[in-house]
Design a protein around this motif. Structure first.
Motif, PDB file in Angstrom:
ATOM      1  N   LYS A  34       0.835  -1.209   0.000  1.00  0.00           N
ATOM      2  CA  LYS A  34       0.000   0.000   0.000  1.00  0.00           C
ATOM      3  C   LYS A  34       0.869   1.257   0.000  1.00  0.00           C
ATOM      4  O   LYS A  34       0.562   2.227  -0.691  1.00  0.00           O
ATOM      5  N   ILE A  35       1.965   1.236   0.763  1.00  0.00           N
ATOM      6  CA  ILE A  35       2.870   2.388   0.815  1.00  0.00           C
ATOM      7  C   ILE A  35       3.582   2.562  -0.522  1.00  0.00           C
ATOM      8  O   ILE A  35       3.681   3.670  -1.046  1.00  0.00           O
ATOM      9  N   VAL A  36       4.076   1.460  -1.079  1.00  0.00           N
ATOM     10  CA  VAL A  36       4.851   1.512  -2.316  1.00  0.00           C
ATOM     11  C   VAL A  36       3.970   1.877  -3.506  1.00  0.00           C
ATOM     12  O   VAL A  36       4.334   2.731  -4.313  1.00  0.00           O
ATOM     13  N   GLU A  37       2.808   1.230  -3.616  1.00  0.00           N
ATOM     14  CA  GLU A  37       1.978   1.435  -4.796  1.00  0.00           C
ATOM     15  C   GLU A  37       0.772   2.337  -4.557  1.00  0.00           C
ATOM     16  O   GLU A  37       0.217   2.890  -5.489  1.00  0.00           O
ATOM     17  N   GLY A  38       0.331   2.484  -3.314  1.00  0.00           N
ATOM     18  CA  GLY A  38      -0.863   3.262  -3.039  1.00  0.00           C
ATOM     19  C   GLY A  38      -2.111   2.428  -3.263  1.00  0.00           C
ATOM     20  O   GLY A  38      -2.048   1.220  -3.448  1.00  0.00           O
ATOM     21  N   GLY A  39      -3.235   3.068  -3.250  1.00  0.00           N
ATOM     22  CA  GLY A  39      -4.502   2.381  -3.444  1.00  0.00           C
ATOM     23  C   GLY A  39      -5.174   2.847  -4.719  1.00  0.00           C
ATOM     24  O   GLY A  39      -4.709   3.767  -5.383  1.00  0.00           O
ATOM     25  N   PRO A  40      -6.287   2.223  -5.059  1.00  0.00           N
ATOM     26  CA  PRO A  40      -7.011   2.636  -6.257  1.00  0.00           C
ATOM     27  C   PRO A  40      -7.642   4.012  -6.078  1.00  0.00           C
ATOM     28  O   PRO A  40      -7.969   4.410  -4.965  1.00  0.00           O
ATOM     29  N   ILE A  41      -7.806   4.726  -7.180  1.00  0.00           N
ATOM     30  CA  ILE A  41      -8.425   6.052  -7.178  1.00  0.00           C
ATOM     31  C   ILE A  41      -9.649   6.001  -8.090  1.00  0.00           C
ATOM     32  O   ILE A  41      -9.543   5.630  -9.261  1.00  0.00           O
ATOM     33  N   VAL A  42     -10.799   6.361  -7.563  1.00  0.00           N
ATOM     34  CA  VAL A  42     -12.025   6.384  -8.360  1.00  0.00           C
ATOM     35  C   VAL A  42     -12.010   7.642  -9.229  1.00  0.00           C
ATOM     36  O   VAL A  42     -11.903   8.760  -8.728  1.00  0.00           O
ATOM     37  N   LEU A  43     -12.100   7.432 -10.554  1.00  0.00           N
ATOM     38  CA  LEU A  43     -12.088   8.532 -11.516  1.00  0.00           C
ATOM     39  C   LEU A  43     -13.499   8.928 -11.961  1.00  0.00           C
ATOM     40  O   LEU A  43     -13.724  10.068 -12.358  1.00  0.00           O
ATOM     41  N   ALA A  44     -14.425   7.948 -11.923  1.00  0.00           N
ATOM     42  CA  ALA A  44     -15.816   8.232 -12.306  1.00  0.00           C
ATOM     43  C   ALA A  44     -16.715   7.259 -11.560  1.00  0.00           C
ATOM     44  O   ALA A  44     -16.337   6.117 -11.303  1.00  0.00           O
ATOM     45  N   ARG A  45     -17.904   7.744 -11.223  1.00  0.00           N
ATOM     46  CA  ARG A  45     -18.875   6.900 -10.534  1.00  0.00           C
ATOM     47  C   ARG A  45     -20.267   7.230 -11.084  1.00  0.00           C
ATOM     48  O   ARG A  45     -20.581   8.390 -11.312  1.00  0.00           O
ATOM     49  N   ASP A  46     -21.030   6.184 -11.315  1.00  0.00           N
ATOM     50  CA  ASP A  46     -22.408   6.330 -11.789  1.00  0.00           C
ATOM     51  C   ASP A  46     -22.515   7.230 -13.025  1.00  0.00           C
ATOM     52  O   ASP A  46     -23.399   8.084 -13.126  1.00  0.00           O
ATOM     53  N   GLY A  47     -21.586   7.050 -13.947  1.00  0.00           N
ATOM     54  CA  GLY A  47     -21.656   7.757 -15.227  1.00  0.00           C
ATOM     55  C   GLY A  47     -21.158   9.179 -15.233  1.00  0.00           C
ATOM     56  O   GLY A  47     -21.359   9.904 -16.206  1.00  0.00           O
ATOM     57  N   HIS A  48     -20.476   9.609 -14.153  1.00  0.00           N
ATOM     58  CA  HIS A  48     -19.986  10.993 -14.076  1.00  0.00           C
ATOM     59  C   HIS A  48     -18.532  11.004 -13.623  1.00  0.00           C
ATOM     60  O   HIS A  48     -18.169  10.320 -12.662  1.00  0.00           O
ATOM     61  N   TYR A  49     -17.722  11.819 -14.310  1.00  0.00           N
ATOM     62  CA  TYR A  49     -16.322  11.952 -13.918  1.00  0.00           C
ATOM     63  C   TYR A  49     -16.198  12.681 -12.590  1.00  0.00           C
ATOM     64  O   TYR A  49     -17.005  13.561 -12.275  1.00  0.00           O
ATOM     65  N   ILE A  50     -15.172  12.320 -11.849  1.00  0.00           N
ATOM     66  CA  ILE A  50     -14.800  13.048 -10.632  1.00  0.00           C
ATOM     67  C   ILE A  50     -13.602  13.900 -11.032  1.00  0.00           C
ATOM     68  O   ILE A  50     -12.470  13.432 -11.097  1.00  0.00           O
ATOM     69  N   ARG A  51     -13.887  15.142 -11.365  1.00  0.00           N
ATOM     70  CA  ARG A  51     -12.866  16.026 -11.957  1.00  0.00           C
ATOM     71  C   ARG A  51     -11.659  16.229 -11.041  1.00  0.00           C
ATOM     72  O   ARG A  51     -10.534  16.303 -11.502  1.00  0.00           O
ATOM     73  N   SER A  52     -11.889  16.291  -9.742  1.00  0.00           N
ATOM     74  CA  SER A  52     -10.768  16.494  -8.810  1.00  0.00           C
ATOM     75  C   SER A  52      -9.814  15.300  -8.856  1.00  0.00           C
ATOM     76  O   SER A  52      -8.597  15.475  -8.776  1.00  0.00           O
ATOM     77  N   ALA A  53     -10.345  14.089  -9.017  1.00  0.00           N
ATOM     78  CA  ALA A  53      -9.493  12.896  -9.100  1.00  0.00           C
ATOM     79  C   ALA A  53      -8.704  12.889 -10.407  1.00  0.00           C
ATOM     80  O   ALA A  53      -7.516  12.550 -10.416  1.00  0.00           O
ATOM     81  N   LEU A  54      -9.341  13.278 -11.499  1.00  0.00           N
ATOM     82  CA  LEU A  54      -8.637  13.358 -12.788  1.00  0.00           C
ATOM     83  C   LEU A  54      -7.497  14.363 -12.708  1.00  0.00           C
ATOM     84  O   LEU A  54      -6.388  14.093 -13.166  1.00  0.00           O
ATOM     85  N   ARG A  55      -7.773  15.526 -12.127  1.00  0.00           N
ATOM     86  CA  ARG A  55      -6.733  16.557 -11.990  1.00  0.00           C
ATOM     87  C   ARG A  55      -5.576  16.047 -11.128  1.00  0.00           C
ATOM     88  O   ARG A  55      -4.407  16.208 -11.473  1.00  0.00           O
ATOM     89  N   ARG A  56      -5.920  15.436  -9.994  1.00  0.00           N
ATOM     90  CA  ARG A  56      -4.891  14.950  -9.060  1.00  0.00           C
ATOM     91  C   ARG A  56      -3.988  13.906  -9.725  1.00  0.00           C
ATOM     92  O   ARG A  56      -2.800  13.852  -9.473  1.00  0.00           O
ATOM     93  N   MET A  57      -4.564  13.086 -10.611  1.00  0.00           N
ATOM     94  CA  MET A  57      -3.802  12.032 -11.281  1.00  0.00           C
ATOM     95  C   MET A  57      -3.176  12.505 -12.588  1.00  0.00           C
ATOM     96  O   MET A  57      -2.424  11.778 -13.220  1.00  0.00           O
ATOM     97  N   GLY A  58      -3.476  13.710 -13.003  1.00  0.00           N
ATOM     98  CA  GLY A  58      -2.909  14.243 -14.242  1.00  0.00           C
ATOM     99  C   GLY A  58      -3.454  13.550 -15.479  1.00  0.00           C
ATOM    100  O   GLY A  58      -2.746  13.396 -16.474  1.00  0.00           O
ATOM    101  N   LEU A  59      -4.721  13.146 -15.425  1.00  0.00           N
ATOM    102  CA  LEU A  59      -5.350  12.465 -16.554  1.00  0.00           C
ATOM    103  C   LEU A  59      -6.367  13.373 -17.226  1.00  0.00           C
ATOM    104  O   LEU A  59      -7.037  14.161 -16.573  1.00  0.00           O
ATOM    105  N   ARG A  60      -6.484  13.213 -18.542  1.00  0.00           N
ATOM    106  CA  ARG A  60      -7.502  13.929 -19.296  1.00  0.00           C
ATOM    107  C   ARG A  60      -8.701  13.005 -19.490  1.00  0.00           C
ATOM    108  O   ARG A  60      -8.539  11.792 -19.581  1.00  0.00           O
ATOM    109  N   GLN A  61      -9.887  13.593 -19.575  1.00  0.00           N
ATOM    110  CA  GLN A  61     -11.071  12.790 -19.830  1.00  0.00           C
ATOM    111  C   GLN A  61     -10.925  12.001 -21.120  1.00  0.00           C
ATOM    112  O   GLN A  61     -11.348  10.843 -21.191  1.00  0.00           O
TER     113      GLN A  61
END
Length: 191
Positions: free
Chosen positions: A96-123
């Motif tokens: 968990k320390i080395v790799e971290g945990g999963p990050i939810v990027l979208a739920r129920d058909g909607h993006y979580i913009r703060s998670a996308l920004r934090r991970m540096g991912l584009r929609q």
């Protein structure tokens, strides 16, 4: 043969300390920078990775241009990585320390913009993963999650799941049963 070829410029202990220190520093920086896997690197990430390898080379081998010194650095690097990977796999807290945990990027058909920004991912990057899974857009998903290794896990809404061979085989069996039942009913009605 040249003495530089076989005579290491620094001790094996010095090389081991240098290699482990650089490994831990680079691993920590990559952990902080985000979870994208090699397949998800954009051009800028790739340039950084190439330049980083050149920047840390001298930190690992020191003032040593010998073949033996370079090979020792590679062996130490690969061996230490193998130990870290196995240790992280065996001890969940370390993993968990080395790799971290999963990050939810979208739920129920909607993006979580703060998670996308934090991970540096584009929609658009995530949309491609959704389309590869058989969806057309994020609206077709119940969950989109970035896993610790960089893979994107996509759960489509049940009605959007593509049919598989097993589904089709089961459907054929049911249709065959219905046809037989209809034939038997038709036979009783005509008698």
């Amino acid at each position: 043969m040249s003495e530089d070829l076989l005579h290491a410029g620094v001790s094996l202990a010095d090389k081991a300390v240098r290699t482990v220190a650089v490994y831990l520093t680079v691993a920590a920086l990559l952990r902080i920078a985000g979870k994208r896997g090699i397949a998800q690197l954009n051009n800028f990430d790739f340039v950084v990775m190439l330049l980083m390898s050149n920047v840390v080379q001298n930190a690992i081998i020191g003032p040593d241009n010998s073949l033996v010194g370079g090979l020792a650095g590679v062996v130490i690097l690969v061996a230490f990585n193998a130990v870290v990977v196995r240790f992280a796999a065996e001890v969940p807290v370390v993993g968990k320390i080395v790799e971290g945990g999963p990050i939810v990027l979208a739920r129920d058909g909607h993006y979580i913009r703060s998670a996308l920004r934090r991970m540096g991912l584009r929609q658009a990057d995530v949309d491609v993963s959704i389309q590869l899974r058989g969806g057309t857009s994020v609206a077709d998903t119940s969950l989109v999650r970035l896993e610790p290794g960089g893979a994107v896990l996509i759960r489509l809404r049940p009605e959007e799941e593509p049919a598989e061979r097993g589904d089709l085989a089961e459907l054929r069996l049911r249709l065959d049963r219905i046809e037989r039942k209809l034939d038997s009913l038709a036979g009783h009605d005509g008698a």
